[in-house]
Design an enzyme around this catalytic site. Structure first.
Site, PDB file in Angstrom:
ATOM      1  N   ARG A 227      22.218  27.398  61.516  1.00  0.00           N
ATOM      2  CA  ARG A 227      22.166  27.304  60.064  1.00  0.00           C
ATOM      3  C   ARG A 227      20.704  27.195  59.624  1.00  0.00           C
ATOM      4  NH1 ARG A 227      26.586  28.906  60.275  1.00  0.00           N
ATOM      5  NH2 ARG A 227      28.514  27.939  59.541  1.00  0.00           N
ATOM      6  N   HIS A 275      22.874  36.969  58.863  1.00  0.00           N
ATOM      7  CA  HIS A 275      23.978  36.074  59.233  1.00  0.00           C
ATOM      8  C   HIS A 275      25.137  36.861  59.861  1.00  0.00           C
ATOM      9  CE1 HIS A 275      25.907  31.928  58.299  1.00  0.00           C
ATOM     10  NE2 HIS A 275      26.498  32.476  59.348  1.00  0.00           N
TER      11      HIS A 275
HETATM   12  P1  NDP Z   1      30.387  22.867  68.937  1.00  0.00           P
HETATM   13  O1  NDP Z   1      30.893  21.807  68.051  1.00  0.00           O
HETATM   14  O2  NDP Z   1      31.264  23.376  70.034  1.00  0.00           O
HETATM   15  O3  NDP Z   1      29.023  22.387  69.633  1.00  0.00           O
HETATM   16  C1  NDP Z   1      28.060  21.680  68.937  1.00  0.00           C
HETATM   17  C2  NDP Z   1      27.023  21.155  69.931  1.00  0.00           C
HETATM   18  O4  NDP Z   1      25.981  20.504  69.193  1.00  0.00           O
HETATM   19  C3  NDP Z   1      27.596  20.104  70.882  1.00  0.00           C
HETATM   20  O5  NDP Z   1      27.051  20.250  72.166  1.00  0.00           O
HETATM   21  C4  NDP Z   1      27.113  18.780  70.262  1.00  0.00           C
HETATM   22  O6  NDP Z   1      26.935  17.728  71.203  1.00  0.00           O
HETATM   23  C5  NDP Z   1      25.773  19.210  69.706  1.00  0.00           C
HETATM   24  N1  NDP Z   1      25.350  18.300  68.641  1.00  0.00           N
HETATM   25  C6  NDP Z   1      25.930  18.059  67.453  1.00  0.00           C
HETATM   26  N2  NDP Z   1      25.256  17.133  66.767  1.00  0.00           N
HETATM   27  C7  NDP Z   1      24.208  16.765  67.542  1.00  0.00           C
HETATM   28  C8  NDP Z   1      23.155  15.838  67.403  1.00  0.00           C
HETATM   29  N3  NDP Z   1      23.010  15.084  66.288  1.00  0.00           N
HETATM   30  N4  NDP Z   1      22.278  15.706  68.408  1.00  0.00           N
HETATM   31  C9  NDP Z   1      22.394  16.456  69.540  1.00  0.00           C
HETATM   32  N5  NDP Z   1      23.381  17.358  69.736  1.00  0.00           N
HETATM   33  C10 NDP Z   1      24.276  17.514  68.742  1.00  0.00           C
HETATM   34  O7  NDP Z   1      29.922  24.071  67.990  1.00  0.00           O
HETATM   35  P2  NDP Z   1      29.893  25.640  68.308  1.00  0.00           P
HETATM   36  O8  NDP Z   1      29.150  25.841  69.562  1.00  0.00           O
HETATM   37  O9  NDP Z   1      31.261  26.201  68.205  1.00  0.00           O
HETATM   38  O10 NDP Z   1      29.074  26.184  67.041  1.00  0.00           O
HETATM   39  C11 NDP Z   1      27.759  25.753  66.776  1.00  0.00           C
HETATM   40  C12 NDP Z   1      27.288  26.245  65.406  1.00  0.00           C
HETATM   41  O11 NDP Z   1      26.965  27.621  65.469  1.00  0.00           O
HETATM   42  C13 NDP Z   1      28.293  26.167  64.268  1.00  0.00           C
HETATM   43  O12 NDP Z   1      28.386  24.849  63.750  1.00  0.00           O
HETATM   44  C14 NDP Z   1      27.740  27.152  63.268  1.00  0.00           C
HETATM   45  O13 NDP Z   1      26.897  26.499  62.351  1.00  0.00           O
HETATM   46  C15 NDP Z   1      26.925  28.112  64.122  1.00  0.00           C
HETATM   47  N6  NDP Z   1      27.484  29.479  64.095  1.00  0.00           N
HETATM   48  C16 NDP Z   1      26.726  30.490  63.571  1.00  0.00           C
HETATM   49  C17 NDP Z   1      27.199  31.775  63.566  1.00  0.00           C
HETATM   50  C18 NDP Z   1      26.356  32.892  63.059  1.00  0.00           C
HETATM   51  O14 NDP Z   1      26.839  34.021  62.941  1.00  0.00           O
HETATM   52  N7  NDP Z   1      25.088  32.674  62.775  1.00  0.00           N
HETATM   53  C19 NDP Z   1      28.518  32.129  64.090  1.00  0.00           C
HETATM   54  C20 NDP Z   1      29.221  31.000  64.643  1.00  0.00           C
HETATM   55  C21 NDP Z   1      28.710  29.722  64.627  1.00  0.00           C
HETATM   56  P3  NDP Z   1      28.205  17.091  71.993  1.00  0.00           P
HETATM   57  O15 NDP Z   1      28.701  18.203  72.907  1.00  0.00           O
HETATM   58  O16 NDP Z   1      27.617  15.968  72.760  1.00  0.00           O
HETATM   59  O17 NDP Z   1      29.200  16.718  70.949  1.00  0.00           O
HETATM   60  C1  OXD Z   2      30.310  30.390  61.594  1.00  0.00           C
HETATM   61  C2  OXD Z   2      29.410  31.385  60.999  1.00  0.00           C
HETATM   62  O1  OXD Z   2      30.113  29.191  61.377  1.00  0.00           O
HETATM   63  O2  OXD Z   2      29.763  32.583  60.989  1.00  0.00           O
HETATM   64  O3  OXD Z   2      31.262  30.816  62.293  1.00  0.00           O
HETATM   65  O4  OXD Z   2      28.326  31.046  60.539  1.00  0.00           O
END
Ligand code: NDP
Ligand code: OXD
Length: 312
Positions: A227, A275
């Site tokens: 993001r 995006h």
């Molecule tokens: P998950 O919830 O599976 O993973 C999130 C990861 O971030 C976890 O490892 C979590 O740690 C870590 N995390 C969260 N908060 C913190 C923190 N404060 N400090 C350290 N680590 C943290 O999410 P996804 O992998 O499914 O997706 C990630 C993001 O990708 C989405 O939220 C979205 O914003 C973005 N996205 C963007 C897309 C695009 O087209 N640009 C498409 C799809 C997604 P822990 O494992 O310990 O909980």
């Molecule tokens: C998602 C994205 O969060 O597309 O899946 O950004």
């Protein structure tokens, strides 16, 4: 009376979702919203991307809310979000595959000096530089969740050294784990290509600022597929301008669409994509949502439930 699934998004094609739901769950009524629902108490389930603030709260009989993406910042930013309704996000092999392709494409681009050769070509200059092999390059992934871990695994197959930063400690073969803010500096200090795949929460907003970019080694590259809100954009531009960062790939921005006067559009060492790092596939995601609805009917939680206390 069949249950009603309402759909609201200004970026996903309603027709694809109507068709996908007709296949996955023909026993519900599927209604596409373009503005406020006149009789919101009819909605049983809501599938949404950036719904107008307050709209979900008006749907007083909702049994579950489905985010159209993996991220849920677009719904949790609504101060009136109905926190008693289960919120589910997209966890889907098609979305994961798309993100892994994007991350691999851009890690390879930066590591194999894509900008150096693009600029040399523009100058008609033959400027070979000795390539480093992947085994000499450390890729650091912020967020070792569903997407971060899959990308890490694929990058490992090229021979990259992998490290990940997460809230909790991970024990993944060949991936060095860093956890919590106290280990963030050490994580950054050894990272050559930084990939952001964090969720946007109050804890991660603005996390990539001048100080954090400064912790990266000189000539590190940055890829943001999470993001725009994770990055202090002026600090990123300063780190690129000073030459501390060798380049960046940016799929997400503080303001989207990226304004025409943004310097990112024209910066010589920035790749901009709109995006699209990965897109939710209607057919695949609708099957999972339909299965979640069947679970809710049986009194079970939907799949891929968001922990509202953590915000992801
Ligand atoms: P998950 O919830 O599976 O993973 C999130 C990861 O971030 C976890 O490892 C979590 O740690 C870590 N995390 C969260 N908060 C913190 C923190 N404060 N400090 C350290 N680590 C943290 O999410 P996804 O992998 O499914 O997706 C990630 C993001 O990708 C989405 O939220 C979205 O914003 C973005 N996205 C963007 C897309 C695009 O087209 N640009 C498409 C799809 C997604 P822990 O494992 O310990 O909980
Ligand atoms: C998602 C994205 O969060 O597309 O899946 O950004």
């Amino acid at each position: 009376m069949p249950e009603t699934v309402v759909f609201y998004s200004r970026s996903d094609l309603p027709r694809d979702w109507r068709d996908a739901f007709a296949n996955a769950m023909p026993d519900v009524a599927f209604e596409v919203l373009t503005g406020p629902m006149p009789d919101p108490e009819r909605a049983s389930y809501a599938i949404v991307w950036y719904p107008p603030h307050g709209e979900l709260a008006r749907m007083t009989r909702l049994k579950a809310i489905f985010s159209l993406g993996a991220g849920v910042d677009h719904v949790l930013s609504d101060p009136a979000f109905p926190r008693h309704v289960p919120l589910s996000r997209v966890v889907d092999p098609v979305l994961t595959q798309g993100m892994t392709e994007y991350v691999c494409q851009h890690v390879l681009f930066h590591h194999r000096q894509g900008f150096h050769y693009a600029h040399a070509q523009a100058a008609r200059a033959w400027r070979p530089v000795k390539p480093r092999l992947a085994g000499e390059v450390t890729v650091g992934i912020l967020g070792l969740g569903v997407l971060g871990l899959d990308a890490a695994r694929r990058l490992q197959s090229f021979g990259y050294r992998l490290r990940g930063w997460s809230a909790t400690r991970k024990h993944e073969t060949g991936i060095e784990s860093f956890a919590g803010l106290e280990e963030l500096d050490a994580f950054l200090q050894g990272t050559d290509v930084l990939v952001c795949l964090l969720p946007l929460t109050p804890d991660t907003r603005g996390i990539l600022n001048a100080e954090r970019f400064g912790q990266l080694p000189k000539n590190a590259a940055f890829i943001n597929a999470a993001r725009g809100g994770h990055v202090v954009e002026a600090d990123l531009l300063a780190a690129l301008d000073s030459g501390h960062l060798s380049g960046a790939t940016l799929d997400v921005f503080a303001i989207e669409p990226l304004p025409a006067d943004s310097r990112f559009w024209v910066h010589p060492r920035v790749v901009v994509t709109p995006h699209v790092a990965s897109l939710t596939d209607a057919a695949s995601a609708a099957r999972r949502m339909a299965d979640s609805i069947r679970r809710v009917r049986q009194g079970l939680p939907p799949h891929d439930l968001v922990d509202l206390a953590r915000g992801y």
